[in-house]
Design an enzyme around this catalytic site. Sequence first.
Site, PDB file in Angstrom:
ATOM      1  N   PRO A 222       0.792  -1.236   0.000  1.00 53.22           N
ATOM      2  CA  PRO A 222       0.000   0.000   0.000  1.00 53.22           C
ATOM      3  C   PRO A 222       0.821   1.281   0.000  1.00 53.22           C
ATOM      4  O   PRO A 222       0.258   2.356  -0.204  1.00 53.22           O
ATOM      5  CB  PRO A 222      -0.828  -0.115   1.281  1.00 53.22           C
ATOM      6  CG  PRO A 222      -0.035  -1.010   2.162  1.00 53.22           C
ATOM      7  CD  PRO A 222       0.691  -1.967   1.273  1.00 53.22           C
ATOM      8  N   PHE A 223       2.140   1.193   0.231  1.00 54.17           N
ATOM      9  CA  PHE A 223       2.954   2.407   0.316  1.00 54.17           C
ATOM     10  C   PHE A 223       4.196   2.302  -0.578  1.00 54.17           C
ATOM     11  O   PHE A 223       5.317   2.610  -0.167  1.00 54.17           O
ATOM     12  CB  PHE A 223       3.355   2.684   1.773  1.00 54.17           C
ATOM     13  CG  PHE A 223       2.162   2.855   2.677  1.00 54.17           C
ATOM     14  CD1 PHE A 223       1.399   4.010   2.631  1.00 54.17           C
ATOM     15  CD2 PHE A 223       1.781   1.843   3.540  1.00 54.17           C
ATOM     16  CE1 PHE A 223       0.284   4.165   3.442  1.00 54.17           C
ATOM     17  CE2 PHE A 223       0.667   1.986   4.357  1.00 54.17           C
ATOM     18  CZ  PHE A 223      -0.088   3.153   4.309  1.00 54.17           C
ATOM     19  N   GLU A 240       4.263  -0.310   5.161  1.00 55.43           N
ATOM     20  CA  GLU A 240       4.043   0.362   6.452  1.00 55.43           C
ATOM     21  C   GLU A 240       3.888   1.876   6.326  1.00 55.43           C
ATOM     22  O   GLU A 240       4.677   2.547   5.667  1.00 55.43           O
ATOM     23  CB  GLU A 240       5.206   0.060   7.406  1.00 55.43           C
ATOM     24  CG  GLU A 240       5.018   0.639   8.804  1.00 55.43           C
ATOM     25  CD  GLU A 240       6.072   0.185   9.795  1.00 55.43           C
ATOM     26  OE1 GLU A 240       5.999   0.610  10.960  1.00 55.43           O
ATOM     27  OE2 GLU A 240       6.971  -0.586   9.410  1.00 55.43           O
ATOM     28  N   LYS A 256       4.960  -4.689  13.529  1.00 55.05           N
ATOM     29  CA  LYS A 256       5.886  -5.581  14.229  1.00 55.05           C
ATOM     30  C   LYS A 256       5.240  -6.945  14.243  1.00 55.05           C
ATOM     31  O   LYS A 256       4.154  -7.129  14.802  1.00 55.05           O
ATOM     32  CB  LYS A 256       6.165  -5.108  15.668  1.00 55.05           C
ATOM     33  CG  LYS A 256       7.306  -4.136  15.764  1.00 55.05           C
ATOM     34  CD  LYS A 256       8.633  -4.852  15.590  1.00 55.05           C
ATOM     35  CE  LYS A 256       9.776  -3.905  15.253  1.00 55.05           C
ATOM     36  NZ  LYS A 256       9.894  -3.657  13.824  1.00 55.05           N
TER      37      LYS A 256
END
Length: 436
Positions: A222-223, A240, A256
């Site tokens: 997504p990034f 992230e 994490k």
Amino acid sequence: MLRATKVFTIEHPEIFKQKLLIWANQFREVVFLDSNNYHQKYSCYDAVLAVDAFTSIKTDYFNAFEDLHQYQSKTQDWLFGYLSYDLKNDTEALNSKNFDGLDFPDLFFFQPKKLFFLKDNQVEMKYLNLCDDEMKDDFHEILNEGSWESKVGGKEFGVGSEIKIQQRISKEAYLQKVSKMLEYIHYGDIYEANFCMEFFAENASIEPLEIYQKLNAISQPPFAVYFKNNHQYLLSASPERYLKKEGIKVISQPIKGTAKRNSNPILDEQSKVDLENNPKERAENIMIVDLVRNDLSRTASKGSVEVEELCGIYSFQQVHQMISTVVSQVENTTSAVEIIKTTFPMGSMTGAPKISAMKIIEELEETKRGLYSGAVGYFTPEGDFDFNVVIRSILFNAKNQYLSFSVGSAITSEATPEGEYEECLLKAKAMFEVLN
């Protein structure tokens, strides 16, 4: 700063997105952000492109956040760029003395002349000091772009046979260093620290855009980011988010906890369940959530820090991840850069307590992190922002032909050196796949 705006309808958004990126590569400065249509709560656009600097700021860590604040306050426009991990040296009495083969500035942002925002079947173009005719011309030029294969004449440019990927820290040395970090944990100096190691290639020759396209295709995060500043490149498949601001709301989504995907649906589902119930992975995540809560509280309105989701499990092409969402509210008078400064670097890439962890990281790692475990993103004219965490990424300096990617894992009292080493290799899998 006034921008001309024009909206066009596009018939095939995915094809247009590929043509847009190929067209963008002609410019010296490029930031392309792609959500890959990944379903997420805090999404604004499917993809964003910024090209061609009108103004820019490039600096080392000294006084970097103040310089960025002055630049952002003065322009009051869209700004795209990055924050390197080593900006920690601007906020604390820390240093970065490890080897640096990439030689990127610690901070770089630019005010783009040309902006593109893709959402569903529309593209919104925002141009600085340019007329409607130029926007129309560019739009039709993009539509007429050929495929990447046609651009390079069908030649396979990806990676030459001369590239030899080396490991900065040997397996034996890695195991020793993690054992040393466990000693620090048992002595009570830290509870958790993110320990990273570098893979690199010298005299490397790659076509960055093609490598990015391959990395993005097998990861679909997504990034994702394609970043270019002249001869400096970042090819990122990051899953992230570091930090986002929408009005008075601030959102952090630390990762994490990692587990393998499996081609067998039953085993893949079991992998998710095992991750969700793994006490070590949950402990890692919760420790960082506490750190993020503390960081956000430094600028938050009283009582506004909340954990919106704790230890949620999300699936990506390569791995399952454990992600939490922590939110806060800020006063309208709180500057965007201050919110970033008081939370940077992100807790998922440092550890707890944060300063002690960063000192031990610097002692045991052998490579300056630079842009790796930093952040790429943008500011809006209103002072909102959105930044990722630079992980699962390849960095390349075409001038000195140095290629680098790093991977890491969180070391807690429950960690075993062999287990952490295997986790690092799992995270490196996608980069090795596209480079080989």
